[in-house]
Design an enzyme around this catalytic site. Structure first.
Site, PDB file in Angstrom:
ATOM      1  N   ARG A 220      12.309  -6.556   5.421  1.00 60.14           N
ATOM      2  CA  ARG A 220      11.459  -5.019   6.324  1.00 60.14           C
ATOM      3  C   ARG A 220      12.226  -4.880   7.966  1.00 60.14           C
ATOM      4  O   ARG A 220      13.277  -3.957   8.318  1.00 60.14           O
ATOM      5  CB  ARG A 220      10.485  -4.802   6.078  1.00 60.14           C
ATOM      6  CG  ARG A 220       9.806  -3.014   6.263  1.00 60.14           C
ATOM      7  CD  ARG A 220       8.809  -2.442   5.910  1.00 60.14           C
ATOM      8  NE  ARG A 220       7.684  -2.569   6.843  1.00 60.14           N
ATOM      9  CZ  ARG A 220       6.877  -2.928   6.579  1.00 60.14           C
ATOM     10  NH1 ARG A 220       6.347  -2.004   5.688  1.00 60.14           N
ATOM     11  NH2 ARG A 220       5.884  -2.573   7.494  1.00 60.14           N
TER      12      ARG A 220
ATOM     13  N   ARG B 177      11.025  -1.357  12.127  1.00 61.24           N
ATOM     14  CA  ARG B 177       9.755  -1.088  12.618  1.00 61.24           C
ATOM     15  C   ARG B 177       9.430  -2.075  13.395  1.00 61.24           C
ATOM     16  O   ARG B 177       9.825  -2.686  13.402  1.00 61.24           O
ATOM     17  CB  ARG B 177       8.697  -1.063  11.723  1.00 61.24           C
ATOM     18  CG  ARG B 177       7.516  -0.118  11.556  1.00 61.24           C
ATOM     19  CD  ARG B 177       7.144   0.104  10.370  1.00 61.24           C
ATOM     20  NE  ARG B 177       5.704  -0.192  10.553  1.00 61.24           N
ATOM     21  CZ  ARG B 177       4.613  -0.598   9.296  1.00 61.24           C
ATOM     22  NH1 ARG B 177       4.406  -0.247   8.841  1.00 61.24           N
ATOM     23  NH2 ARG B 177       3.587  -1.061  10.252  1.00 61.24           N
TER      24      ARG B 177
ATOM     25  N   ARG C  30      -0.620  -9.254  13.217  1.00 59.99           N
ATOM     26  CA  ARG C  30      -1.249  -8.152  12.196  1.00 59.99           C
ATOM     27  C   ARG C  30      -2.364  -8.668  11.005  1.00 59.99           C
ATOM     28  O   ARG C  30      -3.631  -8.713  10.411  1.00 59.99           O
ATOM     29  CB  ARG C  30      -0.959  -7.381  11.817  1.00 59.99           C
ATOM     30  CG  ARG C  30      -0.020  -6.575  13.187  1.00 59.99           C
ATOM     31  CD  ARG C  30       1.477  -5.785  12.716  1.00 59.99           C
ATOM     32  NE  ARG C  30       1.473  -5.268  11.419  1.00 59.99           N
ATOM     33  CZ  ARG C  30       2.644  -5.004  10.662  1.00 59.99           C
ATOM     34  NH1 ARG C  30       3.800  -5.819  11.387  1.00 59.99           N
ATOM     35  NH2 ARG C  30       3.198  -4.576   9.542  1.00 59.99           N
TER      36      ARG C  30
ATOM     37  N   LYS D 182       0.266  -1.277   0.129  1.00 64.66           N
ATOM     38  CA  LYS D 182       0.028  -0.316  -0.144  1.00 64.66           C
ATOM     39  C   LYS D 182       1.424   1.579  -0.078  1.00 64.66           C
ATOM     40  O   LYS D 182       1.247   2.204  -0.779  1.00 64.66           O
ATOM     41  CB  LYS D 182      -1.077  -0.266   1.497  1.00 64.66           C
ATOM     42  CG  LYS D 182      -1.863  -1.270   1.394  1.00 64.66           C
ATOM     43  CD  LYS D 182      -2.284  -1.304   2.210  1.00 64.66           C
ATOM     44  CE  LYS D 182      -1.786  -1.100   3.768  1.00 64.66           C
ATOM     45  NZ  LYS D 182      -1.251  -2.188   4.539  1.00 64.66           N
TER      46      LYS D 182
ATOM     47  N   ARG E   9     -10.935   1.001   8.077  1.00 63.57           N
ATOM     48  CA  ARG E   9      -9.483   0.008   7.669  1.00 63.57           C
ATOM     49  C   ARG E   9     -11.241  -0.944   8.676  1.00 63.57           C
ATOM     50  O   ARG E   9     -10.457  -2.590   8.677  1.00 63.57           O
ATOM     51  CB  ARG E   9      -8.643  -0.027   8.938  1.00 63.57           C
ATOM     52  CG  ARG E   9      -7.487  -1.350   8.749  1.00 63.57           C
ATOM     53  CD  ARG E   9      -6.236  -0.280   9.485  1.00 63.57           C
ATOM     54  NE  ARG E   9      -5.555  -1.248   9.343  1.00 63.57           N
ATOM     55  CZ  ARG E   9      -4.027  -0.960   9.121  1.00 63.57           C
ATOM     56  NH1 ARG E   9      -4.792   0.269   8.113  1.00 63.57           N
ATOM     57  NH2 ARG E   9      -3.016  -1.608   9.137  1.00 63.57           N
TER      58      ARG E   9
HETATM   59  P1  AP5 Z   1       4.970  -1.850   2.423  1.00 65.96           P
HETATM   60  O1  AP5 Z   1       4.643  -0.784   1.024  1.00 65.96           O
HETATM   61  O2  AP5 Z   1       5.503  -1.091   3.044  1.00 65.96           O
HETATM   62  O3  AP5 Z   1       3.476  -2.213   2.507  1.00 65.96           O
HETATM   63  P2  AP5 Z   1       1.937  -2.044   2.934  1.00 65.96           P
HETATM   64  O4  AP5 Z   1       1.281  -2.540   2.287  1.00 65.96           O
HETATM   65  O5  AP5 Z   1       2.563  -0.517   3.433  1.00 65.96           O
HETATM   66  O6  AP5 Z   1       2.105  -2.285   4.410  1.00 65.96           O
HETATM   67  P3  AP5 Z   1       2.225  -2.139   6.056  1.00 65.96           P
HETATM   68  O7  AP5 Z   1       3.035  -2.982   6.762  1.00 65.96           O
HETATM   69  O8  AP5 Z   1       3.029  -0.953   6.171  1.00 65.96           O
HETATM   70  O9  AP5 Z   1       0.730  -2.571   5.996  1.00 65.96           O
HETATM   71  P4  AP5 Z   1       0.244  -2.175   7.605  1.00 65.96           P
HETATM   72  O10 AP5 Z   1      -1.436  -2.240   7.540  1.00 65.96           O
HETATM   73  O11 AP5 Z   1       0.650  -3.264   8.333  1.00 65.96           O
HETATM   74  O12 AP5 Z   1       0.574  -0.883   8.701  1.00 65.96           O
HETATM   75  P5  AP5 Z   1       0.010   0.637   8.785  1.00 65.96           P
HETATM   76  O13 AP5 Z   1       0.821   0.766   8.591  1.00 65.96           O
HETATM   77  O14 AP5 Z   1      -1.384   0.828   7.401  1.00 65.96           O
HETATM   78  O15 AP5 Z   1       5.703  -3.054   1.599  1.00 65.96           O
HETATM   79  C1  AP5 Z   1       6.298  -3.347   2.208  1.00 65.96           C
HETATM   80  C2  AP5 Z   1       7.646  -4.718   2.404  1.00 65.96           C
HETATM   81  O16 AP5 Z   1       7.807  -5.251   0.729  1.00 65.96           O
HETATM   82  C3  AP5 Z   1       8.805  -2.631   1.737  1.00 65.96           C
HETATM   83  O17 AP5 Z   1       9.464  -3.275   2.481  1.00 65.96           O
HETATM   84  C4  AP5 Z   1       8.007  -3.041   0.656  1.00 65.96           C
HETATM   85  O18 AP5 Z   1       9.347  -2.240   0.436  1.00 65.96           O
HETATM   86  C5  AP5 Z   1       8.490  -4.208   0.255  1.00 65.96           C
HETATM   87  N1  AP5 Z   1       7.483  -4.162  -1.260  1.00 65.96           N
HETATM   88  C6  AP5 Z   1       6.162  -3.359  -1.285  1.00 65.96           C
HETATM   89  N2  AP5 Z   1       5.861  -3.971  -3.108  1.00 65.96           N
HETATM   90  C7  AP5 Z   1       6.734  -4.686  -3.206  1.00 65.96           C
HETATM   91  C8  AP5 Z   1       6.495  -5.957  -3.951  1.00 65.96           C
HETATM   92  N3  AP5 Z   1       6.155  -5.395  -5.564  1.00 65.96           N
HETATM   93  N4  AP5 Z   1       7.888  -6.599  -4.484  1.00 65.96           N
HETATM   94  C9  AP5 Z   1       7.952  -7.249  -3.429  1.00 65.96           C
HETATM   95  N5  AP5 Z   1       9.238  -6.358  -2.070  1.00 65.96           N
HETATM   96  C10 AP5 Z   1       7.935  -5.561  -2.248  1.00 65.96           C
HETATM   97  O19 AP5 Z   1      -0.352  -0.107  10.747  1.00 65.96           O
HETATM   98  C11 AP5 Z   1       0.273   0.219  11.285  1.00 65.96           C
HETATM   99  C12 AP5 Z   1      -0.743   0.033  12.775  1.00 65.96           C
HETATM  100  O20 AP5 Z   1      -1.063   1.661  12.750  1.00 65.96           O
HETATM  101  C13 AP5 Z   1      -1.480  -0.890  13.038  1.00 65.96           C
HETATM  102  O21 AP5 Z   1      -0.744  -2.171  13.043  1.00 65.96           O
HETATM  103  C14 AP5 Z   1      -2.824  -0.073  14.003  1.00 65.96           C
HETATM  104  O22 AP5 Z   1      -2.467  -0.257  14.651  1.00 65.96           O
HETATM  105  C15 AP5 Z   1      -2.853   1.046  13.037  1.00 65.96           C
HETATM  106  N6  AP5 Z   1      -3.910   1.872  12.258  1.00 65.96           N
HETATM  107  C16 AP5 Z   1      -3.133   1.659  11.027  1.00 65.96           C
HETATM  108  N7  AP5 Z   1      -4.307   2.492  10.852  1.00 65.96           N
HETATM  109  C17 AP5 Z   1      -5.633   1.818  11.406  1.00 65.96           C
HETATM  110  C18 AP5 Z   1      -6.375   1.963  11.040  1.00 65.96           C
HETATM  111  N8  AP5 Z   1      -7.204   2.760  10.180  1.00 65.96           N
HETATM  112  N9  AP5 Z   1      -7.329   1.904  12.223  1.00 65.96           N
HETATM  113  C19 AP5 Z   1      -6.908   1.440  13.431  1.00 65.96           C
HETATM  114  N10 AP5 Z   1      -5.752   0.841  13.359  1.00 65.96           N
HETATM  115  C20 AP5 Z   1      -4.845   1.809  12.772  1.00 65.96           C
HETATM  116 MG    MG Z   2       1.976   0.664   4.504  1.00 68.44          MG
END
Ligand code: AP5
Ligand code: MG
Length: 203
Positions: A138, A144, A155, A22, A98
């Site tokens: 990562r 992280r 997660r 994402k 979410r």
């Molecule tokens: P990346 O692009 O970082 O993937 P992502 O989908 O953004 O993954 P996240 O880990 O950020 O998702 P998340 O939903 O757990 O975290 P968030 O910050 O939203 O890619 C991942 C890795 O793969 C990277 O190293 C990248 O380089 C690599 N990669 C990407 N594309 C690739 C490809 N095509 N091929 C190979 N490698 C690739 O949320 C974190 C926390 O915040 C949650 O757990 C929760 O506690 C809280 N939170 C956030 N939003 C809410 C909400 N709306 N409601 C409640 N709690 C929330």
């Molecule tokens: Mg992300």
């Protein structure tokens, strides 16, 4: 001279599990097309780092991989999302909504304004093994706090229980499109551009 490429859709949600890409894809599309990228996870990590009230409310949930309560999230992002939506610049939502109740709150705010509400909800589909592989890789590179083996599993379970139902929610609204996220980053971007109705730059 090449003019910049155009896209037909400018208001999107990336709806996908942890590690699906994402953030990676949102950054690419927002910089290429000037769309506002709103990542609830990034905003929360900034609040935690700054030691704000929201950060203090959120930090334990973040560390465990649990969702932060809907009220806290809505307080933090809803007005920001609405402002971005009404700015006319276009936006990419990454990580919000979410839960069904977050999606309902967004729909309640903007659903009656078709010119500012979401145009498409894109599900990036990636296998569990690949998600684990990416997040563990990562963890080595970036450290992280929620990229530990057990928190990653949690997660993924939280995604299945609380976020996956949003696929049906947006399907009912006629907005859901699934894209294969298990390809190279460039191939995923190309598939997204296709969904967004990109037209090549005019020569
Ligand atoms: P990346 O692009 O970082 O993937 P992502 O989908 O953004 O993954 P996240 O880990 O950020 O998702 P998340 O939903 O757990 O975290 P968030 O910050 O939203 O890619 C991942 C890795 O793969 C990277 O190293 C990248 O380089 C690599 N990669 C990407 N594309 C690739 C490809 N095509 N091929 C190979 N490698 C690739 O949320 C974190 C926390 O915040 C949650 O757990 C929760 O506690 C809280 N939170 C956030 N939003 C809410 C909400 N709306 N409601 C409640 N709690 C929330
Ligand atoms: Mg992300």
């Amino acid at each position: 001279m090449h003019a910049a490429p155009h896209i037909r859709l400018h208001r999107l949600l990336l709806l996908a599990p942890p590690g699906a890409g994402k953030g990676t894809q949102a950054k690419r599309l927002s910089s290429q097309f000037g769309l506002q990228h709103i990542s609830s996870g990034e905003l929360l990590r900034q609040e935690v780092a700054a030691g704000t009230e929201i950060g203090n409310l959120a930090k334990d949930d973040l560390a465990r991989g649990d969702l932060v309560p809907d009220e806290v999230i809505l307080d933090m992002v809803l007005s920001r999302v609405c402002a971005a939506a009404r700015s006319g610049r276009g936006y990419i939502l990454d990580g919000f909504p979410r839960t069904v109740s977050q999606a309902e709150a967004l729909h309640q705010e903007l659903g009656s304004e078709p010119e500012v509400y979401l145009e498409v909800a894109i599900h990036l589909s990636v296998s569990r093994e690949e998600l684990r592989r990416r997040l563990l890789a990562r963890a080595h590179r970036e450290g992280r706090a929620d990229d530990t083996r057990s928190t990653i599993e949690h997660r993924l379970e939280v995604f299945d229980g609380l976020t996956e139902p949003l696929l049906a929610f947006y399907e009912r609204q006629g907005l859901l499109v699934t894209v294969n996220g298990e390809q190279s980053e460039d191939q995923v971007t190309a598939a997204l551009l296709d969904v967004l109705g990109a037209r090549p730059a005019r020569v």
